[in-house]
Design a protein around this motif. Structure first.
Motif, PDB file in Angstrom:
ATOM      1  N   ASN A 116      53.102  45.981  46.505  1.00 22.98           N
ATOM      2  CA  ASN A 116      52.516  45.165  47.582  1.00 22.98           C
ATOM      3  C   ASN A 116      51.343  45.896  48.236  1.00 22.98           C
ATOM      4  N   ASP A 117      51.513  47.209  48.446  1.00 21.96           N
ATOM      5  CA  ASP A 117      50.412  47.999  49.010  1.00 21.96           C
ATOM      6  C   ASP A 117      49.227  48.045  48.050  1.00 21.96           C
ATOM      7  N   LEU A 118      49.521  48.109  46.749  1.00 19.74           N
ATOM      8  CA  LEU A 118      48.437  48.096  45.757  1.00 19.74           C
ATOM      9  C   LEU A 118      47.710  46.755  45.767  1.00 19.74           C
ATOM     10  N   ASP A 119      48.455  45.661  45.871  1.00 22.43           N
ATOM     11  CA  ASP A 119      47.823  44.345  45.991  1.00 22.43           C
ATOM     12  C   ASP A 119      46.858  44.321  47.184  1.00 22.43           C
ATOM     13  N   ALA A 120      47.331  44.846  48.323  1.00 22.05           N
ATOM     14  CA  ALA A 120      46.513  44.835  49.538  1.00 22.05           C
ATOM     15  C   ALA A 120      45.295  45.741  49.389  1.00 22.05           C
ATOM     16  N   GLU A 121      45.474  46.889  48.759  1.00 17.21           N
ATOM     17  CA  GLU A 121      44.360  47.822  48.562  1.00 17.21           C
ATOM     18  C   GLU A 121      43.274  47.197  47.697  1.00 17.21           C
ATOM     19  N   ILE A 122      43.668  46.582  46.603  1.00 16.55           N
ATOM     20  CA  ILE A 122      42.690  45.965  45.708  1.00 16.55           C
ATOM     21  C   ILE A 122      42.051  44.752  46.371  1.00 16.55           C
ATOM     22  N   ALA A 123      42.828  43.974  47.114  1.00 11.46           N
ATOM     23  CA  ALA A 123      42.264  42.810  47.808  1.00 11.46           C
ATOM     24  C   ALA A 123      41.243  43.233  48.862  1.00 11.46           C
TER      25      ALA A 123
ATOM     26  N   THR B 259      41.114  50.254  38.810  1.00 16.02           N
ATOM     27  CA  THR B 259      42.524  50.067  39.164  1.00 16.02           C
ATOM     28  C   THR B 259      43.187  51.408  39.424  1.00 16.02           C
ATOM     29  N   LEU B 260      42.861  52.412  38.609  1.00 10.75           N
ATOM     30  CA  LEU B 260      43.402  53.749  38.810  1.00 10.75           C
ATOM     31  C   LEU B 260      42.972  54.305  40.161  1.00 10.75           C
ATOM     32  N   GLY B 261      41.727  54.070  40.553  1.00  9.93           N
ATOM     33  CA  GLY B 261      41.277  54.524  41.863  1.00  9.93           C
ATOM     34  C   GLY B 261      42.065  53.891  42.991  1.00  9.93           C
ATOM     35  N   ALA B 262      42.390  52.597  42.857  1.00 13.24           N
ATOM     36  CA  ALA B 262      43.196  51.922  43.880  1.00 13.24           C
ATOM     37  C   ALA B 262      44.609  52.486  43.915  1.00 13.24           C
TER      38      ALA B 262
ATOM     39  N   GLY C   8      38.536  42.031  46.836  1.00 13.94           N
ATOM     40  CA  GLY C   8      38.860  40.621  46.997  1.00 13.94           C
ATOM     41  C   GLY C   8      39.679  40.056  45.865  1.00 13.94           C
ATOM     42  N   GLU C   9      40.005  40.906  44.875  1.00  9.29           N
ATOM     43  CA  GLU C   9      40.777  40.443  43.724  1.00  9.29           C
ATOM     44  C   GLU C   9      42.270  40.418  44.066  1.00  9.29           C
TER      45      GLU C   9
END
Length: 266
Positions: A247-254, A164-167, A258-259
């Protein structure tokens, strides 16, 4: 003997052009000076006040000139029109600011955790007495944020802390923020915090940002805080910054895993 009529020049039209053009130049130069840290914020605010007054007078002189130019044929139509247009252009950002002050709640510090906001340790060391103090939200401010920005909440990801920190760091790399950290708490190794100095898009007013990651074992919880350094009203800037980053973090992790954030993210 032929009689010659001397054409008169409208002095109001001339002053409209002078004030409109000077306020435009002053606005651009001071705005660039503030953006590139050549002009500090408090003097810049005074300059903005002067710019607004000059532009208002430029528009007023254009209004005074209109009857003499239109009805009496005085010279100055070009000066009057140019001064009025420049004055209106300069005043538009002030009108937009007034609208946003009316439309958004009077807050200058927004956090996804109102009970225990992420600490702004760097801001505590660097803010001067002329800046807003770093304090927790009052009960009234907390209620106002909850009512106005119910969507400003933290995120829980089904990922370990390091991923998560990397994202988070990947999203931060796409900003122009000045970053501090990450900091790991000695008394709480499950918490990692990144702080940053962010700026508004148009006139580069500064805001301090803190992003906190909490290791919950199988999941990681992310909180965020954004606090303006100047002014009682952020005009909605801090909430927009928090929303956009998460929102950008959500997109980065997705995109990476895919989470998606878990539904019980609050």
């Amino acid at each position: 003997m032929a009689a010659y009529l001397e054409e008169r020049r409208s002095r109001s039209a001339v002053w409209s052009w002078r004030l409109g053009s000077f306020s435009t130049v002053l606005f651009i130069v001071s705005g660039l000076g503030h953006r590139y840290a050549l002009l500090e914020t408090v003097p810049f605010l005074w300059v903005l006040g002067i710019v607004a007054v000059l532009a208002a007078f430029g528009l007023m002189f254009a209004a005074f000139a209109f009857p003499s130019v239109w009805n009496d044929g005085d010279i100055g139509g070009r000066d009057m029109t140019g001064g009025a247009l420049l004055s209106v252009l300069v005043l538009l950002p002030f009108l937009l600011t007034g609208y946003r002050a009316y439309a958004y709640p009077e807050l200058n510090d927004v956090s996804t955790d109102l009970d225990d906001p992420p600490a702004l340790t760097v801001a505590l060391k660097t803010r001067t007495p002329a800046m807003n103090p770093v304090v927790p939200p009052s009960p009234a401010q907390a209620r106002l944020q909850t009512q106005s920005y119910p969507e400003v909440t933290g995120r829980r990801y089904e990922l370990p802390l390091d991923r998560t920190l990397g994202a988070v760091e990947a999203v931060l790399s796409n900003t122009n923020w000045k970053l501090y950290g990450p900091f790991r708490q000695k008394d709480n190794p499950d918490e990692v915090r990144i702080e940053a100095l962010a700026f508004t898009t148009f006139l580069a007013f500064p805001a301090d940002v803190a992003i906190r990651l909490m290791d919950e074992g199988d999941t990681t919880y992310v909180d965020m805080r954004s606090a303006s350094r100047f002014g009682r009203h952020d005009l909605g800037d801090n909430a927009a910054r928090v929303r956009q980053f998460l929102n950008d973090l959500d997109a980065e992790i997705a995109d990476e895993t895919g989470e998606k954030p878990l539904p019980d993210a609050e």
